[in-house]
Scaffold this motif. Structure first.
Motif, mmCIF file in Angstrom:
data_model
loop_
_atom_site.group_PDB
_atom_site.id
_atom_site.type_symbol
_atom_site.label_atom_id
_atom_site.label_comp_id
_atom_site.label_asym_id
_atom_site.label_seq_id
_atom_site.Cartn_x
_atom_site.Cartn_y
_atom_site.Cartn_z
ATOM 1 N N ALA A 49 0.825 -1.212 0.000
ATOM 2 C CA ALA A 49 0.000 0.000 0.000
ATOM 3 C C ALA A 49 0.858 1.260 0.000
ATOM 4 C CB ALA A 49 -0.942 -0.017 1.211
ATOM 5 N N ARG A 50 1.954 1.244 0.774
ATOM 6 C CA ARG A 50 2.838 2.412 0.781
ATOM 7 C C ARG A 50 3.474 2.623 -0.586
ATOM 8 N NH1 ARG A 50 4.405 0.397 6.003
ATOM 9 N NH2 ARG A 50 6.207 -0.636 5.035
ATOM 10 N N ASN A 51 3.886 1.534 -1.226
ATOM 11 C CA ASN A 51 4.527 1.679 -2.543
ATOM 12 C C ASN A 51 3.541 2.190 -3.578
ATOM 13 O OD1 ASN A 51 6.959 0.752 -1.560
ATOM 14 N ND2 ASN A 51 6.457 -1.388 -1.912
ATOM 15 N N GLU A 52 2.314 1.669 -3.546
ATOM 16 C CA GLU A 52 1.318 2.133 -4.498
ATOM 17 C C GLU A 52 1.006 3.610 -4.300
ATOM 18 O OE1 GLU A 52 -1.990 -0.394 -4.019
ATOM 19 O OE2 GLU A 52 -1.028 -2.191 -4.871
ATOM 20 N N ALA A 53 0.935 4.059 -3.029
ATOM 21 C CA ALA A 53 0.678 5.475 -2.770
ATOM 22 C C ALA A 53 1.814 6.341 -3.288
ATOM 23 C CB ALA A 53 0.473 5.702 -1.266
ATOM 24 N N ALA A 54 3.067 5.890 -3.058
ATOM 25 C CA ALA A 54 4.217 6.643 -3.572
ATOM 26 C C ALA A 54 4.205 6.684 -5.090
ATOM 27 C CB ALA A 54 5.512 6.016 -3.054
ATOM 28 N N ARG A 56 1.523 6.532 -7.048
ATOM 29 C CA ARG A 56 0.479 7.448 -7.505
ATOM 30 C C ARG A 56 0.924 8.902 -7.378
ATOM 31 N NH1 ARG A 56 -2.869 3.713 -4.771
ATOM 32 N NH2 ARG A 56 -2.904 5.062 -2.933
ATOM 33 N N ARG A 57 1.634 9.225 -6.295
ATOM 34 C CA ARG A 57 2.101 10.600 -6.145
ATOM 35 C C ARG A 57 3.113 10.977 -7.210
ATOM 36 N NH1 ARG A 57 1.903 9.179 -0.590
ATOM 37 N NH2 ARG A 57 4.127 8.693 -0.596
ATOM 38 N N SER A 58 4.021 10.054 -7.554
ATOM 39 C CA SER A 58 5.030 10.357 -8.572
ATOM 40 C C SER A 58 4.396 10.508 -9.947
ATOM 41 C CB SER A 58 6.079 9.247 -8.592
ATOM 42 O OG SER A 58 5.484 7.997 -8.905
ATOM 43 N N VAL A 59 3.422 9.659 -10.287
ATOM 44 C CA VAL A 59 2.726 9.773 -11.585
ATOM 45 C C VAL A 59 1.964 11.090 -11.655
ATOM 46 C CG1 VAL A 59 0.910 8.763 -12.998
ATOM 47 C CG2 VAL A 59 2.609 7.298 -11.928
ATOM 48 N N ALA A 60 1.312 11.478 -10.531
ATOM 49 C CA ALA A 60 0.583 12.737 -10.518
ATOM 50 C C ALA A 60 1.518 13.921 -10.699
ATOM 51 C CB ALA A 60 -0.184 12.876 -9.207
ATOM 52 N N ALA A 61 2.737 13.828 -10.119
ATOM 53 C CA ALA A 61 3.713 14.908 -10.282
ATOM 54 C C ALA A 61 4.153 15.025 -11.737
ATOM 55 C CB ALA A 61 4.914 14.660 -9.372
ATOM 56 N N LEU A 62 4.389 13.880 -12.394
ATOM 57 C CA LEU A 62 4.794 13.912 -13.801
ATOM 58 C C LEU A 62 3.685 14.477 -14.681
ATOM 59 C CD1 LEU A 62 6.657 10.493 -14.088
ATOM 60 C CD2 LEU A 62 7.661 12.769 -14.042
ATOM 61 N N GLU A 63 2.440 14.095 -14.442
ATOM 62 C CA GLU A 63 1.335 14.614 -15.226
ATOM 63 C C GLU A 63 1.155 16.112 -15.031
ATOM 64 O OE1 GLU A 63 -2.017 12.350 -14.110
ATOM 65 O OE2 GLU A 63 -1.417 10.520 -15.200
ATOM 66 N N ASP A 235 -0.640 20.269 4.469
ATOM 67 C CA ASP A 235 -1.834 20.726 5.184
ATOM 68 C C ASP A 235 -3.036 19.849 4.901
ATOM 69 O OD1 ASP A 235 -0.333 22.737 6.218
ATOM 70 O OD2 ASP A 235 -0.943 24.233 4.731
ATOM 71 N N ASP A 236 -3.146 19.351 3.666
ATOM 72 C CA ASP A 236 -4.281 18.507 3.326
ATOM 73 C C ASP A 236 -4.064 17.045 3.661
ATOM 74 O OD1 ASP A 236 -2.323 18.032 1.520
ATOM 75 O OD2 ASP A 236 -3.539 18.399 -0.281
ATOM 76 N N GLY A 237 -2.871 16.709 4.180
ATOM 77 C CA GLY A 237 -2.595 15.336 4.562
ATOM 78 C C GLY A 237 -2.136 14.446 3.437
ATOM 79 N N GLU A 238 -2.019 14.975 2.217
ATOM 80 C CA GLU A 238 -1.593 14.180 1.067
ATOM 81 C C GLU A 238 -0.105 14.389 0.848
ATOM 82 O OE1 GLU A 238 -3.299 12.046 -0.568
ATOM 83 O OE2 GLU A 238 -5.195 12.397 0.468
ATOM 84 N N GLY A 239 0.708 13.493 1.322
ATOM 85 C CA GLY A 239 2.142 13.563 1.101
ATOM 86 C C GLY A 239 2.878 14.361 2.155
#
Length: 662
Positions: A49-54, A56-63, A235-239
């Protein structure tokens, strides 16, 4: 040799049947029948779960980077694509080495970026444009990118395919104006005030929080950084936030913590002031000077003549702070002084206490509390040198022997009018007999927490006809009604204060003797006398025409007192009572307070109704109506009193649960 060959011939996938030693935890779990496979599966699920969350964050940063690059206008000179693709292997190796070095020194780069106002964006070939720079990033073919997680290597990112050139334009950012900074700071402060308990470190779910040492992307600036135990959540708890972004909110958080600490300190100071009875918000100049002198008492050479009242205040402060010693005590030695009170003599030797009689021979009243280091020589010196001594109080002088007390009473003789002794096991019947024989003019006698004061000692006190104040408190021996009744029949008509706290064997017979003998009594304390009944207390205050009214009355922990007895007390002494204590008289019901509304208590200043469970807001408001001069009201254990209770200005309410839990 055969063993070695057999080991070498074993196939790589073949598992050995030889197992190593088990840990104590493994043996314990096996004995308790606990299967560790479920624990391992849960741990693996959390890791995935931790790896999948990381991921998703990296893909969102690239997009997000791609979307920003697509919207940006093209300015500047493009880098030649062929030159980029045809880059030499040596250049690629140098670039790869440089990128690796930059990733290792990520924290240092963040600190540098914080100090600089702006920094040009570097291209892949290391060139930077002063105004704007366009960077062409081209990914040719397919490549497999592993997880950026250093600790967990079980999962891998999916294959990333990019077939088009992404153009990213980096421009200089303007420095924010003072108005923008002030607006941002006000917004952060508003958020902190809305939620004082907000803790960014605990906002992110621990199951998805990267462990220290991993590489993560900042949730605000999207740069890569190494996670540390001090990394803050967004602040929003995401990352998480990088070091630079995390430091932006540090001043506001520090101010909020300081404000919270100040508030907590102020609450403690207010609670301490309430318990000390200090209701004044602004101190007078005299009090400020006294506190300053007491604070720097070690640097004071002499106090001079500042009045006995101010000297006593300074003594109270330095004794409370445990700063009275053999040097600071010399500041109080004025030859013309008549009264000295020291409230903590635990750090003063017997020789230093002896100097009191040497430097202040004119003293008349001497009070020494916790003088455990005093010896017989010191008290003998007082008896021979203090020719004007009329009052002596010794608390905790457990080293002074009974023979020394006898010699002292013989030396001072009839000039001694007040004597108090506390916390010693060496003051016995022989000392009491010497006191009665040699000091017939004694008017005040206080015997507090003495081991061997019994019926015999109390009966000897009948030889003191002039006694006006008698206190026998917490005697370790049993004291019956007979000796007390004999004493009251002897000097009861002239007695103004009677304290028999802790004499648990006294009964209603003592109350009958008080009713018939003590006409001038002003203060009556009968705390923790369990055998007193409600009928006996009611009879004491019924038709007691011999006594005009009591000023101070205490029936603390007299659990038999009921509403009818309380009504007789109010009926008799409502006009004169200044202090009333009915602490832990749990059988007093609400009808007693209704009866109280029919009277007026014009002199009442202190009222202790702690642990009387029927007391609520209505009772408190009714008391305030009939007692206009009430200054202190103690309500410990009265859990029905709320914050909505209306109080008058200047009154001190001690023990309300709503104030304690705030």
């Amino acid at each position: 040799m055969d063993t070695a060959q057999s080991l070498m011939s074993r196939r790589p996938g073949q598992r050995s049947h030889v197992s190593g030693p088990n840990s104590a935890l493994t043996e314990f779990l096996r004995e308790k029948g606990i299967d560790t496979s479920g624990i391992q599966a849960l741990s693996s699920a959390r890791a995935r779960a931790r790896n999948e969350a990381a991921h998703r964050r990296s893909v969102a940063a690239l997009e997000a980077a791609a979307a920003q690059a697509a919207e940006a206008p093209e300015i500047g000179e493009e880098i030649d694509e062929d030159e980029e693709i045809g880059e030499s292997s040596a250049s690629a190796a140098r670039r790869k080495k440089k990128i690796s070095k930059d990733e290792d020194n990520d924290e240092e780069m963040l600190d540098v970026e914080e100090e600089e106002e702006e920094e040009p964006v570097r291209t892949r070939r290391g060139r930077a444009s002063r105004a704007t720079t366009k960077i062409d990033l081209k990914v040719v073919g397919k490549r497999k990118r592993k997880s950026t997680t250093v600790k967990d290597t079980e999962s891998e990112f999916e294959e990333i395919e990019e077939e088009e050139i992404v153009t990213v334009r980096a421009t200089r950012t303007r420095k924010p104006t003072k108005a923008q900074l002030a607006k941002k700071k006000a917004e952060e402060q508003r958020k902190l005030e809305e939620d004082d308990e907000f803790n960014p470190d605990n906002f992110l779910d621990p199951a998805f929080r990267p462990v220290p040492g991993q590489i993560a992307f900042c949730a605000e600036c999207e740069c890569r950084f190494t996670v540390t135990p001090y990394s803050r959540s967004a602040d929003d708890g995401e990352g998480l936030l990088c070091h630079t972004c995390g430091k932006k909110g540090a001043p506001a958080e520090k101010a909020a913590r300081k404000k919270k600490q100040t508030t907590r300190t102020n609450k403690k100071s207010a609670a301490r002031a309430i318990l000390d009875g200090d209701t004044s918000n602004v101190k007078s100049l005299q009090e400020i000077c006294i506190n300053t002198v007491a604070k720097y008492i070690d640097d004071v050479e002499t106090l001079g003549y500042i009045g006995s009242h101010n000297v006593d205040k300074i003594s109270q402060i330095i004794c409370k702070n445990r700063r009275l010693n053999g040097e600071t005590i010399n500041l109080f030695f004025e030859p013309a002084e008549h009264v000295l009170r020291f409230y903590d003599c635990s750090g003063i030797s017997s020789d230093s206490l002896r100097q009191i009689a040497a430097f202040v021979p004119t003293i008349r009243r001497l009070h020494l509390n916790w003088c455990g280091l005093m010896k017989d020589e010191c008290l003998d010196y007082y008896g021979t040198q203090l020719k004007q001594l009329t009052s002596l109080e010794l608390y905790g002088a457990f080293n002074v022997t009974e023979e020394c007390y006898i010699r002292f009473f013989k030396n001072v003789g009839s000039r001694l009018t007040e004597f108090a002794v506390k916390d010693t096991s060496r003051f016995k019947a022989a000392a009491v007999e010497a006191l009665v024989d040699n000091c017939p003019e004694l008017e005040v006698l206080r015997l507090h927490t003495l081991t061997f004061i019994d019926d015999e000692c109390v009966r000897l006190l009948t030889g003191l006809p002039n006694l006006k104040i008698l206190e026998i408190t917490d005697s370790q021996a049993s004291i019956k009604d007979g000796p007390i009744i004999d004493c009251l029949n002897t000097f009861g008509p002239g007695l103004s204060e009677l304290t028999l706290n802790g004499c648990k064997d006294l009964t209603d017979a003592t109350l009958d003797a008080i009713h018939s003998s003590c006409g001038r009594l002003d203060i009556l304390n009968l705390d923790e006398v369990d055998l007193l009944t409600n009928d006996g207390i009611s009879k004491l205050f019924t038709e007691w025409s011999l006594n005009y009214g009591l000023k101070e009355l205490s029936f603390r922990n007299c659990t038999n007192l009921q509403s009818s007895g309380f009504a007789r007390i109010i009926d008799h002494s409502n006009r004169t009572l200044e202090k009333l204590t009915i602490n832990r008289c749990k059988d007093i019901e609400k009808d007693a307070w209704t009866f109280l509304q029919e009277f007026t208590l014009p002199e009442l200043e202190v009222l202790d109704i702690s642990f009387v469970r029927c007391v609520d807001d209505a009772v408190i408001e009714g008391i305030l109506k009939v007692a206009p001069e009430l200054k202190t009201l103690k309500v410990w254990g009265c859990n029905k009193i709320t914050e909505a209770c209306a109080l008058k200005e200047g009154m001190l309410l001690v023990g309300r649960e709503a104030d304690i839990l705030a």
